[in-house]
Design a protein around this motif. Structure first.
Motif, PDB file in Angstrom:
ATOM      1  N   THR A 207       0.832  -1.196   0.000  1.00  0.00           N
ATOM      2  CA  THR A 207       0.000   0.000   0.000  1.00  0.00           C
ATOM      3  C   THR A 207       0.868   1.248   0.000  1.00  0.00           C
ATOM      4  N   GLU A 208       1.985   1.193   0.712  1.00  0.00           N
ATOM      5  CA  GLU A 208       2.875   2.354   0.831  1.00  0.00           C
ATOM      6  C   GLU A 208       3.565   2.716  -0.482  1.00  0.00           C
ATOM      7  N   THR A 209       3.526   1.821  -1.471  1.00  0.00           N
ATOM      8  CA  THR A 209       4.115   2.104  -2.781  1.00  0.00           C
ATOM      9  C   THR A 209       3.050   2.142  -3.878  1.00  0.00           C
ATOM     10  N   SER A 210       1.826   2.446  -3.488  1.00  0.00           N
ATOM     11  CA  SER A 210       0.697   2.507  -4.430  1.00  0.00           C
ATOM     12  C   SER A 210       0.458   1.180  -5.116  1.00  0.00           C
ATOM     13  N   GLY A 211       0.817   0.082  -4.446  1.00  0.00           N
ATOM     14  CA  GLY A 211       0.661  -1.245  -5.021  1.00  0.00           C
ATOM     15  C   GLY A 211       1.974  -1.753  -5.578  1.00  0.00           C
ATOM     16  N   GLY A 212       1.894  -2.729  -6.449  1.00  0.00           N
ATOM     17  CA  GLY A 212       3.098  -3.340  -7.007  1.00  0.00           C
ATOM     18  C   GLY A 212       3.956  -2.342  -7.764  1.00  0.00           C
ATOM     19  N   CYS A 213       5.262  -2.353  -7.474  1.00  0.00           N
ATOM     20  CA  CYS A 213       6.171  -1.434  -8.173  1.00  0.00           C
ATOM     21  C   CYS A 213       7.409  -2.164  -8.687  1.00  0.00           C
ATOM     22  N   VAL A 214       7.472  -3.485  -8.453  1.00  0.00           N
ATOM     23  CA  VAL A 214       8.536  -4.332  -8.998  1.00  0.00           C
ATOM     24  C   VAL A 214       7.850  -5.505  -9.683  1.00  0.00           C
ATOM     25  N   TYR A 215       8.080  -5.655 -10.988  1.00  0.00           N
ATOM     26  CA  TYR A 215       7.406  -6.692 -11.773  1.00  0.00           C
ATOM     27  C   TYR A 215       8.424  -7.735 -12.212  1.00  0.00           C
ATOM     28  N   ASP A 216       8.172  -8.976 -11.831  1.00  0.00           N
ATOM     29  CA  ASP A 216       9.080 -10.077 -12.163  1.00  0.00           C
ATOM     30  C   ASP A 216      10.517  -9.766 -11.749  1.00  0.00           C
ATOM     31  N   GLY A 217      10.641  -9.074 -10.621  1.00  0.00           N
ATOM     32  CA  GLY A 217      11.957  -8.766 -10.072  1.00  0.00           C
ATOM     33  C   GLY A 217      12.567  -7.476 -10.552  1.00  0.00           C
ATOM     34  N   TRP A 218      11.948  -6.807 -11.547  1.00  0.00           N
ATOM     35  CA  TRP A 218      12.502  -5.586 -12.109  1.00  0.00           C
ATOM     36  C   TRP A 218      11.635  -4.395 -11.718  1.00  0.00           C
ATOM     37  N   ALA A 219      12.276  -3.340 -11.229  1.00  0.00           N
ATOM     38  CA  ALA A 219      11.540  -2.143 -10.810  1.00  0.00           C
ATOM     39  C   ALA A 219      10.877  -1.475 -12.009  1.00  0.00           C
ATOM     40  N   LEU A 220       9.678  -0.931 -11.792  1.00  0.00           N
ATOM     41  CA  LEU A 220       9.007  -0.159 -12.829  1.00  0.00           C
ATOM     42  C   LEU A 220       9.798   1.114 -13.118  1.00  0.00           C
ATOM     43  N   ASP A 221       9.533   1.715 -14.270  1.00  0.00           N
ATOM     44  CA  ASP A 221      10.210   2.957 -14.635  1.00  0.00           C
ATOM     45  C   ASP A 221      10.006   4.006 -13.543  1.00  0.00           C
ATOM     46  N   GLY A 222      11.097   4.637 -13.129  1.00  0.00           N
ATOM     47  CA  GLY A 222      11.028   5.661 -12.096  1.00  0.00           C
ATOM     48  C   GLY A 222      11.216   5.143 -10.691  1.00  0.00           C
ATOM     49  N   VAL A 223      11.130   3.836 -10.511  1.00  0.00           N
ATOM     50  CA  VAL A 223      11.275   3.219  -9.189  1.00  0.00           C
ATOM     51  C   VAL A 223      12.702   2.696  -9.028  1.00  0.00           C
ATOM     52  N   GLU A 224      13.242   2.857  -7.837  1.00  0.00           N
ATOM     53  CA  GLU A 224      14.563   2.320  -7.533  1.00  0.00           C
ATOM     54  C   GLU A 224      14.479   1.347  -6.368  1.00  0.00           C
ATOM     55  N   VAL A 225      15.335   0.325  -6.405  1.00  0.00           N
ATOM     56  CA  VAL A 225      15.416  -0.687  -5.351  1.00  0.00           C
ATOM     57  C   VAL A 225      16.816  -0.642  -4.756  1.00  0.00           C
TER      58      VAL A 225
END
Length: 402
Positions: A207-225
């Motif tokens: 919830t704190e990241t507006s839902g899923g932000c890493v897909y199949d182990g890879w961060a979405l555009d603009g997201v950093e891990v």
């Protein structure tokens, strides 16, 4: 604006209109209440109704409650739409969505946000009825936005039930992607989905990241891990607390500046959400989540990540599902115990086979000392493992007869 839990699924068009206003600031922020009256009252209290809503806030959602403390997360319209845009970019474009999750969960609201951004309307399917999926998927081809890409967002329990229903599995195979989140997905489930032609995209977030932000182990555009070393993690030099950053982050916890300061931290001039999860990244930067920090089992002074053990068990013949917990032990402090659901028509692997497989891949400390055969592992909500209940069940099953 308070959204009563009992009315949500019946009024999706109205909710979608209200959400569009909340996202662009022309209408009030939304507070969806769970259908359960006791849970709704807890959220009302956590939402601090007397406080003004923060500038730009579009949605106030409860966390999953795994810690036992209700927290209300303030999500800005910019964060929600950034998440929707990044999802569309990753999947190959906007489309029409199947809404098959209860609207007290962030994944369900993201279905609405993506629909609002795309100018489409989702098709609602009952969360627990796989037999309703064929008609719902067929309906995605008609109505507003029909003819484009078709997507769904499910949790592993829903996917597993759908794959057991021939027509539901065929319907899911017609979709361009099925986002799968909310809990770890066992490898056998993913293999069954692939064999059925279902394109699964595993998601990680909260919830704190507006839902899923890493897909199949890879961060979405603009997201950093990033990973931060922790003292209580498993015995793995590469593992650390998962930190997430980007435009998808929530504003914070409503009325709780103390909790907000703990969870949303500054590192090198950037704002991060410090999760409660352990993770590891490979040489290419792909993230693997090892489980929650507070799930770590300390046995004989060694630290064990239950999720890693569960992944080994999932690969063994005869295992349909498994959950690993720690049970108090006078000699070891905690003993690693596996609750195993046998595959249909089969038998669970014996303890020596389980121990050998885990020992080979993860080392001796991770090998379960007991394998308990159960009909189903305890879950909460829409399919997340209930490790507290599982630990209590394991302790009960291991207790000597009185």
């Amino acid at each position: 604006m308070v959204v009563p839990g009992a009315d949500q699924d019946r009024h999706v068009p109205q909710l979608l209109a209200q959400l569009r206003g909340a996202l662009d600031g022309s209408g009030p922020a939304l507070l969806p209440l769970p259908a359960d009256s006791a849970a709704a009252e807890r959220l009302r209290g956590a939402a601090h109704p007397g406080l003004p809503v923060g500038t730009g806030t579009a949605l106030v959602l409860a966390t999953s409650g795994s810690t036992g403390e209700a927290k209300a997360v303030e999500l800005g319209g910019a964060a929600l739409t950034a998440s929707a845009g990044a999802t569309a970019a990753r999947l190959g474009g906007h489309g029409r969505w199947l809404l098959a999750l209860p609207l007290e969960h962030v994944a369900a609201w993201q279905v609405l946000v993506r629909s609002a951004v795309a100018g489409t309307e989702p098709v609602v399917a009952p969360a627990g009825d796989p037999a309703a999926l064929p008609a719902a998927v067929a309906a995605l081809s008609g109505g507003a936005g029909g003819g484009g890409a078709r997507y769904a967002s499910l949790v592993p329990t829903q996917l597993a039930r759908a794959l057991e229903h021939r027509e539901a599995a065929r319907a899911l195979a017609l979709l361009d992607a099925v986002l799968l989140g909310g809990a770890a997905a066992p490898l056998p489930l993913l293999e069954r989905a692939a064999a059925a032609g279902v394109r699964v995209v595993r998601t990680y977030g909260s919830t704190e990241t507006s839902g899923g932000c890493v897909y199949d182990g890879w961060a979405l555009d603009g997201v950093e891990v990033a990973l931060e070393p922790v003292g209580g993690g498993p015995d793995d030099d590469d593992a650390g607390r998962v930190l997430l950053s980007g435009p998808v982050l929530a504003t914070g916890y409503r009325g709780r500046p103390d909790l907000t300061a703990e969870a949303f931290v500054q590192r090198a001039g950037r704002r991060w959400y410090a999760t409660s999860d352990l993770g590891r990244t490979d040489a290419q930067g792909r993230l693997s989540v090892l489980g929650r920090l507070d799930d770590v089992v300390v046995t004989g002074g060694r630290k064990v990540a239950p999720l890693a053990v569960e992944r080994v068990l999932a690969d063994l013949p005869g295992v349909a599902d498994a959950l690993v917990v720690g049970v108090p032990d006078p000699e070891w402090g905690q003993r690693v115990v596996a609750l195993v659901v046998p595959a249909a028509g089969g038998a669970a692997p014996p303890l020596e086979v389980v121990r050998a497989a885990v020992r080979e891949r993860l080392g001796a400390p991770s090998a379960p000392r007991d394998v308990l055969v159960v009909e189903a592992v305890p879950v909460r909500g829409i399919g997340k493992p209930d490790r507290r209940a599982a630990a209590a069940l394991a302790a009960h099953l291991l207790a000597p007869p009185s």
